[in-house]
Design an enzyme around this catalytic site. Structure first.
Site, PDB file in Angstrom:
ATOM      1  N   GLY A 122      38.879  25.644  47.506  1.00  0.00           N
ATOM      2  CA  GLY A 122      38.447  26.438  46.416  1.00  0.00           C
ATOM      3  C   GLY A 122      38.740  26.237  45.288  1.00  0.00           C
ATOM      4  O   GLY A 122      39.603  25.045  45.151  1.00  0.00           O
ATOM      5  N   ASP A 123      38.526  26.494  44.099  1.00  0.00           N
ATOM      6  CA  ASP A 123      38.866  26.380  42.891  1.00  0.00           C
ATOM      7  C   ASP A 123      38.514  24.570  42.374  1.00  0.00           C
ATOM      8  O   ASP A 123      39.001  23.962  41.679  1.00  0.00           O
ATOM      9  CB  ASP A 123      40.295  26.484  42.850  1.00  0.00           C
ATOM     10  CG  ASP A 123      40.757  28.113  42.829  1.00  0.00           C
ATOM     11  OD1 ASP A 123      39.975  28.901  42.422  1.00  0.00           O
ATOM     12  OD2 ASP A 123      41.827  28.257  43.406  1.00  0.00           O
TER      13      ASP A 123
ATOM     14  N   LYS B 183      33.504  25.221  40.762  1.00  0.00           N
ATOM     15  CA  LYS B 183      32.058  25.450  41.204  1.00  0.00           C
ATOM     16  C   LYS B 183      31.538  26.425  40.103  1.00  0.00           C
ATOM     17  O   LYS B 183      30.222  26.180  39.864  1.00  0.00           O
ATOM     18  CB  LYS B 183      32.053  26.540  42.400  1.00  0.00           C
ATOM     19  CG  LYS B 183      32.511  25.991  43.535  1.00  0.00           C
ATOM     20  CD  LYS B 183      32.811  27.044  44.910  1.00  0.00           C
ATOM     21  CE  LYS B 183      33.887  27.912  44.461  1.00  0.00           C
ATOM     22  NZ  LYS B 183      35.245  27.342  44.563  1.00  0.00           N
TER      23      LYS B 183
ATOM     24  N   ALA C 107      36.993  35.517  44.014  1.00  0.00           N
ATOM     25  CA  ALA C 107      36.577  34.233  43.441  1.00  0.00           C
ATOM     26  C   ALA C 107      37.032  34.413  41.953  1.00  0.00           C
ATOM     27  O   ALA C 107      37.304  35.405  41.430  1.00  0.00           O
ATOM     28  CB  ALA C 107      35.095  34.206  43.619  1.00  0.00           C
ATOM     29  N   GLY C 108      37.376  33.373  41.581  1.00  0.00           N
ATOM     30  CA  GLY C 108      37.685  33.282  40.233  1.00  0.00           C
ATOM     31  C   GLY C 108      36.998  32.022  39.518  1.00  0.00           C
ATOM     32  O   GLY C 108      37.460  30.909  39.769  1.00  0.00           O
ATOM     33  N   HIS C 109      35.914  31.889  39.006  1.00  0.00           N
ATOM     34  CA  HIS C 109      35.125  30.843  38.476  1.00  0.00           C
ATOM     35  C   HIS C 109      35.288  30.845  37.035  1.00  0.00           C
ATOM     36  O   HIS C 109      34.905  31.720  36.234  1.00  0.00           O
ATOM     37  CB  HIS C 109      33.714  31.026  38.811  1.00  0.00           C
ATOM     38  CG  HIS C 109      33.623  30.966  40.631  1.00  0.00           C
ATOM     39  ND1 HIS C 109      32.245  31.297  41.140  1.00  0.00           N
ATOM     40  CD2 HIS C 109      34.250  31.110  41.399  1.00  0.00           C
ATOM     41  CE1 HIS C 109      32.538  31.073  42.234  1.00  0.00           C
ATOM     42  NE2 HIS C 109      33.816  30.925  42.640  1.00  0.00           N
TER      43      HIS C 109
ATOM     44  N   GLN D  34      34.999  30.541  47.056  1.00  0.00           N
ATOM     45  CA  GLN D  34      36.188  29.863  48.052  1.00  0.00           C
ATOM     46  C   GLN D  34      35.481  28.289  48.287  1.00  0.00           C
ATOM     47  O   GLN D  34      34.864  27.740  47.374  1.00  0.00           O
ATOM     48  CB  GLN D  34      36.018  30.826  49.241  1.00  0.00           C
ATOM     49  CG  GLN D  34      36.974  32.136  48.994  1.00  0.00           C
ATOM     50  CD  GLN D  34      35.968  33.037  48.216  1.00  0.00           C
ATOM     51  OE1 GLN D  34      34.825  33.410  48.967  1.00  0.00           O
ATOM     52  NE2 GLN D  34      36.316  33.614  47.218  1.00  0.00           N
TER      53      GLN D  34
HETATM   54  P1  GDP Z   1      36.134  27.722  40.683  1.00  0.00           P
HETATM   55  O1  GDP Z   1      36.622  28.753  41.593  1.00  0.00           O
HETATM   56  O2  GDP Z   1      35.503  26.492  41.894  1.00  0.00           O
HETATM   57  O3  GDP Z   1      34.902  27.953  39.887  1.00  0.00           O
HETATM   58  O4  GDP Z   1      37.050  26.813  39.929  1.00  0.00           O
HETATM   59  P2  GDP Z   1      38.223  27.443  38.987  1.00  0.00           P
HETATM   60  O5  GDP Z   1      37.480  27.902  37.594  1.00  0.00           O
HETATM   61  O6  GDP Z   1      38.802  28.443  39.771  1.00  0.00           O
HETATM   62  O7  GDP Z   1      39.098  26.301  38.495  1.00  0.00           O
HETATM   63  C1  GDP Z   1      38.727  25.007  38.053  1.00  0.00           C
HETATM   64  C2  GDP Z   1      39.353  24.788  36.659  1.00  0.00           C
HETATM   65  O8  GDP Z   1      38.976  23.440  36.186  1.00  0.00           O
HETATM   66  C3  GDP Z   1      38.829  25.554  35.728  1.00  0.00           C
HETATM   67  O9  GDP Z   1      39.664  25.965  34.734  1.00  0.00           O
HETATM   68  C4  GDP Z   1      37.601  24.895  34.925  1.00  0.00           C
HETATM   69  O10 GDP Z   1      37.488  25.179  33.411  1.00  0.00           O
HETATM   70  C5  GDP Z   1      38.214  23.599  34.857  1.00  0.00           C
HETATM   71  N1  GDP Z   1      37.467  22.410  35.316  1.00  0.00           N
HETATM   72  C6  GDP Z   1      36.219  22.132  35.928  1.00  0.00           C
HETATM   73  N2  GDP Z   1      35.736  21.098  35.821  1.00  0.00           N
HETATM   74  C7  GDP Z   1      36.465  20.374  35.123  1.00  0.00           C
HETATM   75  C8  GDP Z   1      36.595  19.082  35.038  1.00  0.00           C
HETATM   76  O11 GDP Z   1      35.956  18.017  35.147  1.00  0.00           O
HETATM   77  N3  GDP Z   1      37.915  18.554  34.107  1.00  0.00           N
HETATM   78  C9  GDP Z   1      38.722  19.593  33.720  1.00  0.00           C
HETATM   79  N4  GDP Z   1      39.828  18.949  32.960  1.00  0.00           N
HETATM   80  N5  GDP Z   1      38.781  20.707  33.855  1.00  0.00           N
HETATM   81  C10 GDP Z   1      37.689  21.173  34.661  1.00  0.00           C
HETATM   82  P1  IMO Z   2      37.350  30.654  44.351  1.00  0.00           P
HETATM   83  O1  IMO Z   2      35.806  31.074  44.476  1.00  0.00           O
HETATM   84  C1  IMO Z   2      41.234  29.681  46.241  1.00  0.00           C
HETATM   85  C2  IMO Z   2      42.272  32.300  49.255  1.00  0.00           C
HETATM   86  C3  IMO Z   2      43.582  33.163  48.930  1.00  0.00           C
HETATM   87  C4  IMO Z   2      43.984  33.143  50.414  1.00  0.00           C
HETATM   88  C5  IMO Z   2      42.828  33.367  51.291  1.00  0.00           C
HETATM   89  C6  IMO Z   2      42.253  34.808  51.977  1.00  0.00           C
HETATM   90  O2  IMO Z   2      37.709  30.937  42.843  1.00  0.00           O
HETATM   91  O3  IMO Z   2      37.514  28.978  44.843  1.00  0.00           O
HETATM   92  P2  IMO Z   2      41.169  36.669  50.536  1.00  0.00           P
HETATM   93  O4  IMO Z   2      41.638  37.643  49.511  1.00  0.00           O
HETATM   94  O5  IMO Z   2      39.902  36.012  50.372  1.00  0.00           O
HETATM   95  O6  IMO Z   2      41.329  37.527  51.943  1.00  0.00           O
HETATM   96  O7  IMO Z   2      42.489  35.600  50.922  1.00  0.00           O
HETATM   97  O8  IMO Z   2      41.897  32.785  50.599  1.00  0.00           O
HETATM   98  N1  IMO Z   2      41.105  32.458  48.571  1.00  0.00           N
HETATM   99  C7  IMO Z   2      40.981  31.664  47.310  1.00  0.00           C
HETATM  100  N2  IMO Z   2      41.828  30.378  47.142  1.00  0.00           N
HETATM  101  N3  IMO Z   2      39.931  29.846  45.393  1.00  0.00           N
HETATM  102  C8  IMO Z   2      39.316  31.218  45.778  1.00  0.00           C
HETATM  103  O9  IMO Z   2      38.182  31.354  45.257  1.00  0.00           O
HETATM  104  C9  IMO Z   2      39.786  31.990  46.702  1.00  0.00           C
HETATM  105  N4  IMO Z   2      39.374  33.203  47.376  1.00  0.00           N
HETATM  106  C10 IMO Z   2      40.490  33.349  48.321  1.00  0.00           C
HETATM  107  O10 IMO Z   2      44.534  32.551  48.207  1.00  0.00           O
HETATM  108  O11 IMO Z   2      44.912  32.021  50.940  1.00  0.00           O
HETATM  109 MG    MG Z   3      38.601  29.807  41.596  1.00  0.00          MG
END
Ligand code: GDP
Ligand code: IMO
Ligand code: MG
Length: 427
Positions: free
Chosen positions: A12-13, A16, A39-41, A223
């Site tokens: 995850g993270d 996406k 999720a946190g996008h 995720q």
């Molecule tokens: P997601 O859950 O997969 O959508 O990812 P998150 O938003 O939780 O975490 C990704 C973080 O990286 C966010 O703060 C984005 O703004 C940042 N991000 C995404 N792509 C890039 C990149 O290519 N470079 C940098 N420096 N940051 C990025």
């Molecule tokens: P995005 O979409 C990272 C992790 C939680 C925990 C496990 C189960 O932003 O990538 P849950 O609440 O789903 O039952 O928790 O999954 N988890 C994530 N880790 N990115 C996420 O979403 C996640 N969503 C759940 O931290 O370990």
């Molecule tokens: Mg995220």
């Protein structure tokens, strides 16, 4: 034009949200197919930063219809506040479609999630506490509440009664909590019904008709592959299928319609919550990745665990998702390291292992086998094409591609929409 899936290749993270938003301008529909507001996008558009939890990242592209598919679990209060938050910032959300078959995260399932984690103590999963697991459990146990149930008070009441029958026993007798009243839950849920009504639709029909009319549909995973309930590091996983198969069951679109599966892959690795993580760093490098990469959870604010890139995991993601492409993100974060270790295999009880072991005990014992690649010091955030990257950054990308089993078709060099190097077009 057929459908594309965009999903997390690690824990995850991976970025996406940014990748989806980038494609959002060229597709007709963006569809969430599993997960919920765990999720946190993050999406950065110009000087504006958006944190989306439940809404598909396509919501920020005016030409795109955002869809919440049947496989998603929906907390109505979160959905409504996310919509009004975006409206306040001038984003039009009126096109949103919400599957009538999606399951609802009820207040009691949020309670059960939190109480269960507390009860598990040091064995806890480290969930986001959003009620995800208990809601999917209710779905599988056939005591779930669906969006369509909000429109029939008598059915809703019967279903809430059935769900609370067992839960109240657990809450009062095992967890020493107060029982939850059926009437109160029904009243709260009915309060959401009319506010959600404009969005509720037969999304299976809408999406299949769109595909017949050659519209472009993008499925956005929440995720990541290693958090998948079937293919992830069970039990330290989420309770849904972020892997490619989930896009079919979670939307009612058949696999023959999907032409491209894009794995979002961070240039290093992070994880939130408990569970094994072979390349995790506990030293200054880990601290530096967290600081430079801004690795703090969008949903829970927890620090993310950080480590070097793991090619064993990337190869696994290619296999279980049938990936056609990778979108490599956050390459810019690695700028400044003289040498960058990359995990190419594991050592498990003295044996070298090239592929992810199916046995959890083996995976818990896996020690990374590193190869070290030369780093670069030049700022790459302004790079527009592959040839703009310093030679060592090019070589790092090529090495990852070779190890990971699918072409790297785009590279992120910053959080903004345009901070992306496109190598092969996705559309
Ligand atoms: P997601 O859950 O997969 O959508 O990812 P998150 O938003 O939780 O975490 C990704 C973080 O990286 C966010 O703060 C984005 O703004 C940042 N991000 C995404 N792509 C890039 C990149 O290519 N470079 C940098 N420096 N940051 C990025
Ligand atoms: P995005 O979409 C990272 C992790 C939680 C925990 C496990 C189960 O932003 O990538 P849950 O609440 O789903 O039952 O928790 O999954 N988890 C994530 N880790 N990115 C996420 O979403 C996640 N969503 C759940 O931290 O370990
Ligand atoms: Mg995220």
């Amino acid at each position: 034009m057929p459908a594309l899936v965009l999903l997390g290749a690690q824990w995850g993270d991976e970025g996406k949200g940014k990748a989806t938003d980038l494609l959002g301008g060229s597709v007709d529909y963006v569809v969430r197919y599993q997960g919920g507001n765990n999720a946190g996008h993050t999406v950065v558009v110009g000087d504006q930063k958006y944190a989306l939890h439940l809404l598909p990242s396509g919501i920020l592209s005016p030409g795109c219809t955002p869809v919440i598919g049947n496989g998603v679990v929906v907390d109505p209060s979160v959905l409504l506040s996310e919509l009004s938050g975006l409206n306040d910032r001038g984003v039009d959300t009126s096109k949103l479609l919400l599957s009538g078959n999606a399951h609802i995260i009820t207040p009691y399932n949020v309670t059960v999630d939190k109480v269960t984690e507390r009860f598990l103590g040091k064995r806890k999963i480290g969930t986001t506490g959003r009620g995800i697991g208990p809601t999917y459990a209710d779905k599988i146990n056939r005591v779930g509440i669906r969006v369509q149930d909000l429109y029939d008070e008598s059915i809703l009441t019967q279903k809430v009664e059935a769900a609370l029958d067992v839960k109240n026993q657990l809450l009062t007798k095992l967890y020493n909590r107060r029982a939850i009243a059926v009437d109160q839950v029904v009243e709260e849920l009915l309060g959401y019904a009319e506010k959600l009504r404009p969005y509720v639709a037969d999304t299976v029909l809408v999406l299949n008709q769109a595909l017949e009319q050659d519209k472009v549909v993008l499925f956005e995973g929440g995720q990541g592959t290693l958090l998948d309930i079937d293919h992830g590091t069970y039990p330290f996983v989420t309770s849904s299928n972020p892997t490619a198969g989930g896009a079919c069951t979670g939307t009612g679109v058949g696999p023959t319609k999907i032409s491209r599966v894009i794995g979002i892959l961070k240039a290093y690795t992070t994880r939130v919550g408990a569970g094994p993580f072979p390349t995790e760093l506990f030293d200054e490098d880990g601290e530096a990745l967290r600081r430079i990469g801004g690795e703090r959870g969008v949903t829970t604010g927890r620090d993310r665990r950080c480590g070097w890139f793991d090619a064993v995991i990337a190869r696994y993601a290619t296999r279980v998702n049938g990936l056609t492409d990778f979108f490599l993100t956050k390459l810019d974060v690695l700028t400044g390291w003289e040498q960058i270790p990359v995990c190419v295999a594991y050592e498990i009880d003295g044996r070298r292992v090239e592929e992810l072991p199916y046995s959890q005990s083996d995976f818990h014992h896996a020690k990374p086998v590193y190869e070290t690649l030369p780093g670069w010091s030049e700022d790459i955030t302004g790079a527009k094409s592959f040839s703009d990257l310093p030679k060592n950054a090019q070589n790092y990308v090529k090495a990852l591609e070779e190890m990971s089993g699918a072409p790297i078709s785009a590279i992120g060099v910053g959080p903004g929409r345009d901070e992306t190097i496109e190598i092969n077009s996705f559309l």
